[in-house]
Design a protein around this motif. Structure first.
Motif, short mmCIF file in Angstrom:
data_model
loop_
_atom_site.label_atom_id
_atom_site.label_comp_id
_atom_site.label_asym_id
_atom_site.label_seq_id
_atom_site.Cartn_x
_atom_site.Cartn_y
_atom_site.Cartn_z
N PHE A 17 0.85 -1.18 0.00
CA PHE A 17 0.00 0.00 0.00
C PHE A 17 0.89 1.24 0.00
CE2 PHE A 17 -2.05 -3.43 2.39
CZ PHE A 17 -3.19 -3.63 1.63
N LEU A 18 0.64 2.13 -0.96
CA LEU A 18 1.44 3.33 -1.11
C LEU A 18 0.54 4.55 -1.25
CD1 LEU A 18 4.01 2.16 -3.82
CD2 LEU A 18 4.57 2.79 -1.49
N HIS A 19 1.11 5.71 -0.94
CA HIS A 19 0.44 6.95 -1.31
C HIS A 19 0.82 7.24 -2.77
CE1 HIS A 19 -1.12 10.99 -1.24
NE2 HIS A 19 -1.51 10.83 0.01
N ARG A 20 -0.17 7.57 -3.58
CA ARG A 20 0.07 7.74 -5.01
C ARG A 20 1.16 8.78 -5.29
NH1 ARG A 20 -2.82 6.74 -9.87
NH2 ARG A 20 -4.39 5.65 -8.65
N ILE A 21 1.14 9.89 -4.57
CA ILE A 21 2.13 10.93 -4.85
C ILE A 21 3.53 10.47 -4.46
CG2 ILE A 21 1.93 12.15 -2.64
CD1 ILE A 21 2.35 13.67 -6.19
N ASP A 22 3.65 9.58 -3.46
CA ASP A 22 4.96 9.03 -3.11
C ASP A 22 5.51 8.20 -4.27
OD1 ASP A 22 4.69 10.21 -0.64
OD2 ASP A 22 4.17 8.36 0.42
N LEU A 23 4.63 7.40 -4.89
CA LEU A 23 5.06 6.59 -6.02
C LEU A 23 5.44 7.48 -7.20
CD1 LEU A 23 5.49 3.93 -7.50
CD2 LEU A 23 3.04 3.89 -8.01
N GLN A 24 4.60 8.46 -7.52
CA GLN A 24 4.90 9.35 -8.64
C GLN A 24 6.22 10.09 -8.42
OE1 GLN A 24 0.69 11.18 -9.06
NE2 GLN A 24 1.65 11.38 -11.06
N THR A 25 6.44 10.55 -7.20
CA THR A 25 7.68 11.27 -6.90
C THR A 25 8.90 10.38 -7.09
OG1 THR A 25 6.51 12.70 -5.32
CG2 THR A 25 8.90 12.58 -5.12
N ALA A 26 8.79 9.13 -6.65
CA ALA A 26 9.91 8.19 -6.79
C ALA A 26 10.16 7.85 -8.26
CB ALA A 26 9.64 6.92 -5.99
N LEU A 27 9.09 7.67 -9.03
CA LEU A 27 9.24 7.40 -10.46
C LEU A 27 9.87 8.59 -11.17
CD1 LEU A 27 5.79 5.70 -11.20
CD2 LEU A 27 8.02 4.56 -11.22
N TYR A 28 9.44 9.79 -10.82
CA TYR A 28 9.99 11.00 -11.43
C TYR A 28 11.48 11.13 -11.12
CZ TYR A 28 10.91 16.02 -11.93
OH TYR A 28 11.46 17.23 -12.25
N ALA A 29 11.84 10.89 -9.86
CA ALA A 29 13.25 11.01 -9.46
C ALA A 29 14.11 10.00 -10.22
CB ALA A 29 13.39 10.80 -7.96
N ARG A 30 13.61 8.78 -10.37
CA ARG A 30 14.38 7.76 -11.09
C ARG A 30 14.51 8.13 -12.57
NH1 ARG A 30 18.39 5.14 -12.04
NH2 ARG A 30 18.33 2.90 -12.54
N ALA A 31 13.44 8.64 -13.16
CA ALA A 31 13.50 9.06 -14.56
C ALA A 31 14.54 10.16 -14.76
CB ALA A 31 12.12 9.53 -15.02
N LYS A 32 14.55 11.12 -13.82
CA LYS A 32 15.55 12.20 -13.91
C LYS A 32 16.96 11.64 -13.81
CE LYS A 32 14.97 16.27 -13.49
NZ LYS A 32 15.01 17.37 -14.48
#
Length: 386
Positions: A109-124
């Motif tokens: 179970f995750l907070h959606r914005i936590d997942l999006q932030t982590a995906l964004y950081a990895r993409a960068k």
């Protein structure tokens, strides 16, 4: 260093939601240059809690997302399913553990914005470029050129449409099939997040601090609740018949109205609802199945991923998980191309692999709605007889 393609494509991704970020990461890992165009000014929270199932958590693990994301994840949560009155129907204390052992990947179970932030950081980290605040007004499916509302033109070897349920790309791609707006299902969802620091009731605090997944099944409605961020928040989704105007997809709701709808439900659920000061209402809507997910031409260079081609109702918790799968598959196929002329072949393989699965999950969510309705009726009658 992971293997990379023999050529380096210029790839455009339209949309920085979960599907767009997933496609960007895997495509960058395959050695291509990726730029993501997003209409919003930055990452923004849509919804709240999200369930990550093993089919996508193993992909997220492979991508090497930040330790802070996994530190915020709730994995060990027992499952309890109750009738709307509170009567326990099913209990499984090892639910998450069993799934993790069976599939060798977390059910979390995750907070959606936590997942999006982590995906964004990895993409960068992988060199993906981002153009926030850039709304796309037109796409040329023959040339791979996109045009922003300000008139700026950008051309890529491949365009990946990840612009969600209200996809402008879909509207241009299938003008004869485009229905103006998605179709309502007849249900809406109240979405609530309660934080531990705002709750004084000891029993409610214990429910949140000791993570669990709870479901309540009742007449024409059901509720799902689970702890987030290591037991510091509770995510509640309450699904009930839709009463929003036809032209409204989401709006602020009334906490008093919500409480009135569930006043005869489990007392502990009502104690949680008594803590709610504000709530959002989301119309649950769907789209007609698309005939194709790719642009078919001699030089095919356009493909859909995620909600832009297969929006899913929340009854199976597969919307985000399927979007992650889409991104992983399209990006991994691009690893194996050796010339730009093979892009079309890669896209055709993507459609063959993903479309039957995506369409099947969408259809299964509707069958789940029918099962929920039948279950509500049978169990509500049983509760009344008690």
């Amino acid at each position: 260093m992971p293997p990379q393609s023999d050529i380096h494509l210029d790839v455009i991704v339209i949309g920085a939601g979960i599907s767009g970020l997933a496609a960007a990461i895997e495509t960058a890992l395959s050695g291509h240059h990726v730029v993501v165009f997003e209409a919003a000014g930055g990452l923004h929270e849509i919804g709240a809690g999200i369930i990550i199932t093993p089919n996508s958590s193993r992909i997220l693990k492979r991508w090497g997302l930040s330790d802070s994301l996994w530190a915020s994840t709730t994995e060990s949560a027992p499952l309890a399913i109750r009738s709307y009155t509170g009567r326990l129907l099913v209990s499984d204390g090892d639910f998450c553990k069993t799934l993790k052992e069976r599939y060798n990947a977390p059910f979390a179970f995750l907070h959606r914005i936590d997942l999006q932030t982590a995906l964004y950081a990895r993409a960068k980290e992988l060199g993906v470029g981002f153009q926030f605040g850039t709304r796309i007004s037109n796409v040329n499916f023959e040339t791979g050129e996109i045009i922003s509302q300000s008139g700026v033109k950008t051309r890529g070897d491949l365009v990946i449409a990840a612009d969600g349920l209200w996809s402008l790309c879909r509207a241009h791609f299938l003008p004869r099939d485009f229905e103006g707006v998605p179709r309502p299902t007849g249900d809406l969802a109240y979405r609530v997040v309660l934080t531990l620091d705002r709750i004084e009731d000891p029993e409610l605090r214990e429910w949140i601090a000791n993570p669990r997944m709870s479901m309540w099944i009742g007449p024409k409605s059901h509720v799902v609740g689970y702890s987030l961020r290591k037991g510091t928040e509770l995510n509640l989704v309450l699904v009930t018949p839709d009463d929003l105007p036809a032209d409204v997809s989401r709006q602020a709701g009334s906490a008093d109205e919500m409480r009135a709808l569930f006043k005869n439900w489990d007392p502990i659920l009502n104690r949680f609802l008594a803590c709610v000061h504000s709530v959002k209402k989301w119309k649950l809507i769907h789209r007609k199945e698309m005939r194709r997910w790719i642009h078919t031409s001699e030089n095919s260079n356009f493909v859909f991923v995620g909600d832009s081609c297969h929006p899913m109702l929340p009854y199976m918790a597969q919307g985000a998980n399927s979007a992650i799968e889409d991104g992983a598959v399209i990006g991994r196929l691009l690893l194996h191309i050796q010339t730009k002329y093979q892009i079309g072949k890669a896209l055709g393989m993507y459609e063959q692999l993903r479309k039957p699965r995506g369409d099947a999950i969408v259809k299964e969510t509707f069958r789940q709605v029918s099962r929920h309705t039948a279950t509500h009726s049978r169990r509500s009658t049983a509760d009344i007889r008690e």
